[in-house]
Enzyme design. Structure first.
Site, PDB file in Angstrom:
ATOM      1  N   ARG A   1     -12.960  33.899  11.545  1.00 14.72           N
ATOM      2  CA  ARG A   1     -12.653  33.975  10.138  1.00 14.72           C
ATOM      3  C   ARG A   1     -13.822  34.360   9.275  1.00 14.72           C
ATOM      4  O   ARG A   1     -14.971  34.089   9.624  1.00 14.72           O
ATOM      5  CB  ARG A   1     -12.247  32.771   9.690  1.00 14.72           C
ATOM      6  CG  ARG A   1     -10.580  32.409  10.073  1.00 14.72           C
ATOM      7  CD  ARG A   1     -10.297  31.313   9.562  1.00 14.72           C
ATOM      8  NE  ARG A   1      -9.906  30.974   8.085  1.00 14.72           N
ATOM      9  CZ  ARG A   1     -10.025  30.170   7.530  1.00 14.72           C
ATOM     10  NH1 ARG A   1     -10.814  29.045   7.714  1.00 14.72           N
ATOM     11  NH2 ARG A   1      -9.663  30.269   6.091  1.00 14.72           N
TER      12      ARG A   1
ATOM     13  N   LYS B   1     -13.975  22.033  18.758  1.00 11.32           N
ATOM     14  CA  LYS B   1     -13.443  23.294  18.801  1.00 11.32           C
ATOM     15  C   LYS B   1     -13.126  23.837  20.140  1.00 11.32           C
ATOM     16  O   LYS B   1     -14.292  24.033  20.793  1.00 11.32           O
ATOM     17  CB  LYS B   1     -13.946  24.240  17.732  1.00 11.32           C
ATOM     18  CG  LYS B   1     -12.810  25.595  17.541  1.00 11.32           C
ATOM     19  CD  LYS B   1     -13.910  26.099  16.489  1.00 11.32           C
ATOM     20  CE  LYS B   1     -12.999  27.742  16.204  1.00 11.32           C
ATOM     21  NZ  LYS B   1     -13.412  28.470  14.980  1.00 11.32           N
TER      22      LYS B   1
ATOM     23  N   ARG C   1     -12.442  18.992   7.233  1.00  6.93           N
ATOM     24  CA  ARG C   1     -13.278  18.309   7.901  1.00  6.93           C
ATOM     25  C   ARG C   1     -13.181  16.860   7.971  1.00  6.93           C
ATOM     26  O   ARG C   1     -12.758  16.437   6.905  1.00  6.93           O
ATOM     27  CB  ARG C   1     -14.654  18.772   7.394  1.00  6.93           C
ATOM     28  CG  ARG C   1     -15.436  20.048   7.441  1.00  6.93           C
ATOM     29  CD  ARG C   1     -16.449  20.472   6.886  1.00  6.93           C
ATOM     30  NE  ARG C   1     -16.621  21.973   6.873  1.00  6.93           N
ATOM     31  CZ  ARG C   1     -17.601  22.577   6.049  1.00  6.93           C
ATOM     32  NH1 ARG C   1     -18.439  21.883   5.243  1.00  6.93           N
ATOM     33  NH2 ARG C   1     -17.570  24.015   6.237  1.00  6.93           N
TER      34      ARG C   1
END
Length: 321
Positions: A117, A182, A317
């Site tokens: 992204r 992730k 977050r």
């Protein structure tokens, strides 16, 4: 592609396991031992850990299973193209949207210019991950593509569950997480004109067995090998399952829109019920995550009640408060 032929042939031999001498590899490929040594250096530049033992030859530090075009062709009814070394699987399809059948897929072993992204670099070591992009024609147009990365995330986690790989969660709007790290990222790019069909290219990069020594990654990450534990994941089967599940979910989305995916997303939301911080440029909002709504917006419970937020520049977050 031609300049990589010898390197790919060396990797195919090394992936069979054991030691292979420079002489043996040179004879197989009709090149000198010096040329083999040079190609090995190039392979190491792709992020592959190859070591050499005097008198024995070269060996991979870790086993490697390569993707196989024949296996993919036999297992899929839609077009699939395996290009081992590529700039970017997404860019490859974006350059060809006018000639592709909806559902066409491109896979790679290594991306020289992989991206995430906001134009960020996506680190793509050879053979350690899964790099997959799919073209999808959305006849309802670009406006109907809102929230599509959420649908893709749900499809990928459900594909993993179908293979008995559990515990993977979703981070709004386009990441897969395992134990708060992730595991995979999703990038949806589109083109088209108002009132016409939208051309979508859906890219996914997933860490499968990435080395702890991989450089250039700035956030905590996980590999699918951790999720699988002792279970051996077949990369070709994984690709096939993901492609089939993704096509099925995109077809569902065309019929139902986001409404059919809200519950499916919320079941997998990594942050639901947890205190979070929503960061929108200089602005921050703190609250409790409450999943998503039918517009694909993230819901945040604050002192003002439940508020919804949407937009490509939002990142989510865990709160440090």
């Amino acid at each position: 592609m031609k300049e990589h032929t010898v390197k790919l042939a060396i990797l195919k031999t090394l992936s069979q396991g054991g030691f292979h001498s420079g002489e043996e590899l040179g004879e197989q490929l009709n090149v000198s031992r010096a040329a083999i040594s040079k190609h090995i250096k190039g392979i190491q530049g792709w992020g592959v850990d190859v070591f050499r033992v005097q008198g024995k030859g070269y060996q991979l530090a870790k086993p490697m299973q390569l993707l196989d075009q024949n296996v993919l062709n036999q297992s899929l009814s839609s077009p699939v193209e395996l290009i081992p070394i590529i700039d970017s699987t997404n860019q490859y399809l974006l350059d060809r949207v006018n000639s592709l059948e909806s559902g066409s897929t491109c896979l790679a072993e290594y991306q020289e210019k992989g991206r995430g992204r906001r134009g960020r670099e996506w680190i793509s070591p050879f053979g350690a991950n899964l790099y997959l992009s799919m073209y999808w024609r959305l006849d309802a147009g670009m406006a109907a593509a809102m929230g599509l990365s959420l649908v893709v995330g749900v499809a990928i986690v459900e594909a993993l569950e179908e293979m008995g790989l559990n515990g993977v969660k979703l981070k709004w709007p386009n990441d897969l997480y395992y134990q708060d790290r992730k595991l995979a990222g999703i990038l949806v790019e589109m083109s088209g004109q108002a009132g016409a069909a939208a051309h979508l290219v859906i890219g996914m990069g997933m860490n499968l067995m990435m080395s702890d020594a991989t450089e250039g990654i700035t956030q905590p990450w996980a590999s699918l090998s951790e999720v699988a534990a002792s279970q051996k994941v077949d990369r070709n089967q994984l690709a096939v399952t993901m492609i089939n599940t993704l096509q099925s979910s995109l077809a569902d989305y065309e019929l139902q829109g986001m409404s059919g995916f809200v519950e499916r997303w919320n079941r997998l939301d990594n942050f639901i019920g947890r205190p979070i911080k929503l960061i929108m440029g200089p602005r921050e909002v703190s609250g409790i995550a409450r999943g998503i709504n039918e517009q694909g917006a993230v819901l945040l419970e604050t002192e003002q009640g439940i508020e919804s937020y949407i937009g490509g520049e939002i990142s989510l977050r865990p709160s440090t408060q």
